[in-house]
Design a protein around this motif. Structure first.
Motif, PDB file in Angstrom:
ATOM      1  N   ASN B  13       0.768  -1.281  -0.071  1.00 53.88           N
ATOM      2  CA  ASN B  13      -0.080  -0.129  -0.019  1.00 53.88           C
ATOM      3  C   ASN B  13       0.825   1.402   0.131  1.00 53.88           C
ATOM      4  O   ASN B  13       1.583   1.399   0.917  1.00 53.88           O
ATOM      5  CB  ASN B  13      -0.820  -0.055   1.153  1.00 53.88           C
ATOM      6  N   ASP B  66       4.859  -7.087   5.480  1.00 54.26           N
ATOM      7  CA  ASP B  66       3.237  -6.896   5.631  1.00 54.26           C
ATOM      8  C   ASP B  66       2.692  -8.283   5.290  1.00 54.26           C
ATOM      9  O   ASP B  66       3.536  -8.976   4.404  1.00 54.26           O
ATOM     10  CB  ASP B  66       2.740  -5.907   4.562  1.00 54.26           C
ATOM     11  N   LEU B  67       1.636  -8.720   5.788  1.00 52.34           N
ATOM     12  CA  LEU B  67       1.139 -10.235   5.886  1.00 52.34           C
ATOM     13  C   LEU B  67       0.588 -10.274   4.264  1.00 52.34           C
ATOM     14  O   LEU B  67       0.957 -11.063   3.616  1.00 52.34           O
ATOM     15  CB  LEU B  67       0.149 -10.511   6.587  1.00 52.34           C
ATOM     16  N   LYS B  68      -0.446  -9.205   4.192  1.00 53.08           N
ATOM     17  CA  LYS B  68      -1.263  -9.249   2.821  1.00 53.08           C
ATOM     18  C   LYS B  68      -0.632  -8.329   1.734  1.00 53.08           C
ATOM     19  O   LYS B  68      -0.761  -7.437   1.742  1.00 53.08           O
ATOM     20  CB  LYS B  68      -2.453  -8.873   3.187  1.00 53.08           C
ATOM     21  N   ASN B  73       2.621 -13.559  -0.629  1.00 48.70           N
ATOM     22  CA  ASN B  73       2.144 -12.848   0.494  1.00 48.70           C
ATOM     23  C   ASN B  73       3.177 -13.081   1.715  1.00 48.70           C
ATOM     24  O   ASN B  73       4.182 -13.827   1.798  1.00 48.70           O
ATOM     25  CB  ASN B  73       0.664 -13.255   1.222  1.00 48.70           C
ATOM     26  N   LEU B  75       3.471 -14.383   4.628  1.00 47.32           N
ATOM     27  CA  LEU B  75       3.784 -15.654   5.218  1.00 47.32           C
ATOM     28  C   LEU B  75       4.814 -16.519   4.217  1.00 47.32           C
ATOM     29  O   LEU B  75       5.554 -17.329   4.582  1.00 47.32           O
ATOM     30  CB  LEU B  75       2.430 -16.563   5.675  1.00 47.32           C
ATOM     31  N   GLU B  76       4.431 -16.432   2.872  1.00 51.96           N
ATOM     32  CA  GLU B  76       5.229 -17.367   2.054  1.00 51.96           C
ATOM     33  C   GLU B  76       6.490 -16.601   1.873  1.00 51.96           C
ATOM     34  O   GLU B  76       7.628 -17.415   1.742  1.00 51.96           O
ATOM     35  CB  GLU B  76       4.388 -17.176   0.392  1.00 51.96           C
ATOM     36  N   THR B  96       1.534  -5.431  10.222  1.00 51.72           N
ATOM     37  CA  THR B  96       0.549  -5.873   9.641  1.00 51.72           C
ATOM     38  C   THR B  96      -0.566  -5.209  10.193  1.00 51.72           C
ATOM     39  O   THR B  96      -0.624  -4.926  11.419  1.00 51.72           O
ATOM     40  CB  THR B  96       0.514  -7.435   9.337  1.00 51.72           C
ATOM     41  N   SER B  97      -1.966  -5.251   9.669  1.00 47.55           N
ATOM     42  CA  SER B  97      -3.097  -4.834  10.099  1.00 47.55           C
ATOM     43  C   SER B  97      -3.806  -5.937  10.964  1.00 47.55           C
ATOM     44  O   SER B  97      -4.609  -5.735  11.752  1.00 47.55           O
ATOM     45  CB  SER B  97      -3.955  -4.236   9.168  1.00 47.55           C
ATOM     46  N   SER B  98      -3.379  -7.109  10.674  1.00 46.87           N
ATOM     47  CA  SER B  98      -4.040  -8.315  11.293  1.00 46.87           C
ATOM     48  C   SER B  98      -3.849  -8.510  12.880  1.00 46.87           C
ATOM     49  O   SER B  98      -2.832  -8.589  12.968  1.00 46.87           O
ATOM     50  CB  SER B  98      -3.871  -9.496  10.487  1.00 46.87           C
ATOM     51  N   GLU B 100      -5.717 -11.148  13.836  1.00 47.52           N
ATOM     52  CA  GLU B 100      -5.985 -12.515  13.913  1.00 47.52           C
ATOM     53  C   GLU B 100      -4.973 -13.523  14.523  1.00 47.52           C
ATOM     54  O   GLU B 100      -3.819 -13.540  14.205  1.00 47.52           O
ATOM     55  CB  GLU B 100      -6.376 -12.912  12.496  1.00 47.52           C
ATOM     56  N   ASP B 103      -2.783 -15.772  12.362  1.00 51.70           N
ATOM     57  CA  ASP B 103      -1.780 -15.080  11.531  1.00 51.70           C
ATOM     58  C   ASP B 103      -0.529 -14.954  12.588  1.00 51.70           C
ATOM     59  O   ASP B 103       0.551 -15.249  12.217  1.00 51.70           O
ATOM     60  CB  ASP B 103      -2.161 -13.535  11.225  1.00 51.70           C
TER      61      ASP B 103
END
Lengths: 502, 154
Positions: B13, B66-68, B73, B75-76, B96-98, B100, B103
Motif C-alpha cells: 500500500n 506486511d502479511l497481505k 504474501n 507468510l510465504e 501488519t493490520s491483522s 487474527e 496469523d
C-alpha cells in the motif's frame, strides 16, 4: 501452509454469490421430512405410530399367527392320532367278533356231531370253545369299553354265548346219562341253535356298527388333516405377507434415516462454508478496513505538521475531529471483531475458579483505579464450568462497566455476589451504586452498539454487554440487569451448574 | 552499529509506505530503506534478481514484512526466508493490520522475530515504526554473514 490454504479456500467461498447458498437452503427445506407423510389421510392413525411401534406390531402379528397355527395344528393332529389308535382297537374288535362267530359255530357243530356219533374228538372240540369263552368275554369287555352301545351289545352277546354253551352242555350231560335216544330231538335241531342265531345276529350288528364308526373316524381324520394343511398354507402365506411388510417398513426407515443423515451432513457442510465465508469476511474487515482509517489519521497528522504555522484554531479542530473519528471507527471495528470471534470461537469446558478470575482482573485494573475511591464487597465465589478466557471477558466487561458508571460518585461501592435459586444454575451478580439506568431500556442494554448514555458522558462503543450476553448464552446461561436512574445497577449472569455442551 | 546495512520494507500500500517512510524520516533512517511493493520483489531483492540484479551483495539489517501482499504474501516470503540457510539469520518483523490469532501463531511458528500490529492512530503508528526502525536498523547488531557452518541445521 495451513493458513495459506485456509485463506485460499476462504477467498474461494467469497467468490460465490452468497444469495445462491441461502437460496439453496430455502428450496431444500421445502422438501423436508414432513412432505413425505400426510399424503394419505386414510391411514392417519397408522401414520401416527412410530416406526418402532409399526415394526413391533408387525412382529406381534407374525407371532400371534404362529401361535394360532401351532395350537390348531396340534389339536387336529392329536385328533388324528386318537382316531388311529381307536382304529387299531376297532380292527382288533372286528377280528375278535369273527373269531367268536367261528368259535360259536364250531361249538354248536361239534356238540351236535358228538350227540349223533358219540365220538370224543368232537367233545374235545366243543370243550375247547367252552374254555376259550372267558377269554373272549374279557377281550370283548376290553375292546368295547368307552362305547356304550357296543358295551351293552357285548354284555348281551356274552350272556347269549353263555346260554348257548349252557344249553349244549345240558344236552351233552343228558346224552352221557341216557344215550342218543334221550337227546335225539336235540341232536337234530341243535340245543343252542336259537341262541347261536342270536349270537350271530349280535355279532353282525356289532361288526356293522364298528365299521360305521371306523368310517366316520376316517372321514373325520381326513377332514382334520385337510384343514390342517389349508391352515398351514394360509398361515405361511399370511406370515410371508406380514414379514414382507415388516421388511418394507424397516427398509423404508433405513432409507429415510440415510436420507436425513445425508441432508444433515449437507447442511453441516453448507453451515461450515457459511462460517468460513464469515471468517474470511471478518479477516478482510480486520485487515482492509483498518488501513484506510490509519491513512486518514496519518495524513491528517502529516497535514497538520505541514501547515502547522498557518493553521487556524478552527482548522486545527477540524483536523482533530478527523483523527478522532478515525480512531473511534478503529475501536468500533476492533470491538466488532472481538464480538464476532466470541460467537464462533471454539469453546473450552473446564473448571473455572471465579474467585481467582476476579482477583486477577482486579489486579489488572489496578492502574485504572488510581485516584478512585471504591469499596469492594466480594462474596466467596464458586467454581463454574466453562471457557476461562471467555468468562474472563464477561467479568472484565461487567467490572469495567461498574467502575466506569460509578465514576461520578465520590464514594463508589461495587458488590460481587452469588445467589443459588435452584440446583440447576448459579447466579453471579455485580452491583454498583453508579448512575444506573431506566428499566424501560433494559432490553436495549445487551444489544450490539446500544448505549444508554451520550458519548460525551461515558466513553465506550457499546459492545461490552453484547459480548457478555453472547458468551453467557454460549455457556447455556442467561444474562439480565436491574436498575433505576441514578440509583445504581445490578447485572446478573446465570450459569448452568452442569457443563453445557452445545 | 550497522549503519551500512539497508532496511527492507515490504508494503504494497503506497499510503502505508509513505506514512512509514515519513516516520523513518524523522529518525533520519529513511535513506536506508529499500521499498518492495510485493513479496516477489522482496525475494528478488534477497536473491539479487530482476531489478535488484546489480545491487551490492549482503543481507539487509531487517525486513519489515506486511502479511497481505499481492503475488507472494508475507507468510510465504517468511517461509522462504526461514527455509534458506543464508537468509534465515535475517531478523524479520511482521508489520501488519491483522490481529487474527492464526496469523500471529503462524508467523511465530515460521520463525518471525517480532509481530507488530499497525495501530490505527497515527502517532502510535509513528512511534512504532520509529522504534522498530531505530531498534532493528540501528541498535540491533545483525548476524555476521558467511558463518554458514555456525548455523545449526534444522
Amino acid at each position: 501452509m495451513a493458513c495459506h490454504l485456509a485463506m485460499e479456500s476462504a477467498t474461494h467461498q467469497q467468490s460465490e454469490p452468497p444469495t445462491l447458498v441461502s437460496g439453496e437452503v430455502e428450496s431444500r427445506s421445502d422438501i423436508g421430512p414432513d412432505s413425505t407423510s400426510s399424503s394419505n389421510g386414510r391411514v392417519s392413525w397408522f401414520e401416527k405410530l412410530t416406526i418402532e411401534q409399526r415394526i413391533l406390531a408387525g412382529f406381534s402379528l407374525v407371532f400371534v399367527g404362529i401361535l394360532v397355527i401351532t395350537a390348531v395344528s396340534y389339536h387336529n393332529t392329536s385328533i388324528v392320532l386318537t382316531n388311529s389308535r381307536l382304529d387299531g382297537r376297532s380292527h382288533d374288535l372286528l377280528q375278535l367278533l369273527s373269531t367268536i362267530d367261528v368259535a360259536m359255530n364250531e361249538a354248536e357243530d361239534a356238540h351236535r356231531r358228538y350227540l349223533v356219533t358219540g365220538e370224543t374228538s368232537y367233545l374235545e372240540s366243543y370243550k375247547k370253545v367252552v374254555q376259550q369263552k372267558p377269554t373272549f368275554a374279557t377281550y370283548l369287555r376290553e375292546l368295547t369299553r368307552g362305547s356304550t352301545e357296543q358295551e351293552q351289545r357285548a354284555g348281551v352277546l356274552e350272556r347269549m354265548m353263555e346260554k348257548q354253551l349252557n344249553a349244549e352242555s345240558k344236552a351233552i350231560d343228558q346224552f352221557d346219562r341216557g344215550g342218543f335216544r334221550a337227546v335225539k330231538k336235540m341232536a337234530i335241531e341243535g340245543a343252542g341253535r336259537r341262541e347261536l342265531g342270536a349270537v350271530h345276529q349280535l355279532i353282525t350288528d356289532m361288526d356293522s356298527d364298528e365299521r360305521q364308526a371306523m368310517n366316520r373316524r376316517m372321514a373325520d381324520s381326513a377332514e382334520g388333516t385337510k384343514n390342517t394343511i389349508v391352515l398351514l398354507g394360509l398361515g405361511a402365506f399370511l406370515q410371508l405377507v406380514l414379514l414382507a411388510w415388516v421388511y418394507y417398513l424397516i427398509r423404508h426407515d433405513i432409507t429415510e434415516r440415510r436420507r436425513v443423515a445425508e441432508e444433515l451432513q449437507r447442511r453441516g457442510e453448507l453451515l461450515e462454508a457459511a462460517n468460513k465465508e464469515l471468517e474470511a469476511f471478518s479477516y478482510s474487515v480486520s485487515h482492509d478496513l483498518r488501513a484506510p482509517l490509519r491513512h486518514i489519521d496519518g495524513y491528517a497528522a502529516l497535514l497538520r505538521k505541514t501547515v502547522e504555522q498557518s493553521l487556524s484554531e478552527k482548522g486545527a479542530r477540524y483536523l482533530q475531529t478527523i483523527s478522532d473519528a478515525a480512531k473511534q471507527m478503529g475501536q468500533l471495528i476492533d470491538d466488532l471483531l472481538v464480538f464476532s470471534r466470541m460467537g464462533r470461537q471454539e469453546m473450552l469446558h473446564t473448571s473455572v475458579n471465579l474467585e481467582q478470575l476476579i482477583n486477577n482482573i482486579l489486579a489488572d485494573l489496578r492502574l485504572d483505579l488510581q485516584g478512585r475511591e471504591i469499596s469492594w464487597t466480594i462474596a466467596p465465589l464458586p467454581e463454574v464450568k466453562g471457557d476461562p478466557a471467555m468468562l474472563r471477558q464477561v467479568f472484565v466487561n461487567l467490572l469495567t462497566n461498574a467502575i466506569k458508571f460509578t465514576g461520578t460518585r465520590p464514594k463508589a461501592s461495587i458488590e460481587i455476589g452469588v445467589e443459588r435459586p435452584n440446583s440447576a444454575e448459579v447466579v453471579i451478580f455485580v452491583r454498583d451504586n453508579g448512575v444506573g439506568f431506566d428499566m424501560e431500556y433494559a432490553s436495549k442494554l445487551f444489544g450490539v452498539f446500544q448505549r444508554l448514555h451520550r458519548a460525551d458522558e461515558f466513553e465506550g462503543t457499546g459492545i461490552g454487554l453484547a459480548n457478555v450476553r453472547r458468551i453467557v448464552h454460549r455457556h447455556g446461561g442467561r444474562a439480565w440487569a436491574e436498575g433505576a436512574p441514578d440509583s445504581g445497577a445490578t447485572f446478573f449472569i446465570a450459569l448452568p451448574t452442569r457443563s453445557h455442551e452445545p | 552499529m550497522n549503519a551500512a546495512k539497508p532496511i527492507v520494507l515490504a508494503e504494497d500500500n503506497p499510503r502505508d509506505a509513505e506514512l512509514a517512510l515519513a516516520a523513518m524520516e524523522e529518525e533520519h533512517i529513511s535513506d536506508k530503506v529499500v521499498l518492495c511493493h510485493d513479496g516477489a520483489e522482496v525475494l528478488d531483492y534477497l536473491y539479487c534478481r530482476g531489478q535488484f540484479k546489480s545491487r551490492l551483495k549482503g543481507n539487509p539489517a531487517v525486513i519489515f514484512l506486511d502479511l497481505k501482499m499481492p503475488k507472494v504474501n508475507g507468510l510465504e516470503v517468511l517461509r522462504t526466508i526461514k527455509a534458506d540457510i543464508n537468509l534465515r539469520p535475517i531478523p524479520v518483523v511482521m508489520l501488519t493490520s491483522s490481529r487474527e490469532e492464526r496469523d500471529l501463531a503462524e508467523s511465530y511458528a515460521l520463525g518471525a522475530n517480532a509481530y507488530v500490529v499497525k495501530p490505527v492512530e497515527f502517532h502510535k503508528f509513528l512511534s512504532a515504526v520509529k522504534e522498530l526502525g531505530t531498534f532493528w536498523g540501528v541498535i540491533n547488531e545483525p548476524p555476521p554473514e558467511g558463518l554458514r557452518s555456525a548455523q545449526p541445521h534444522s
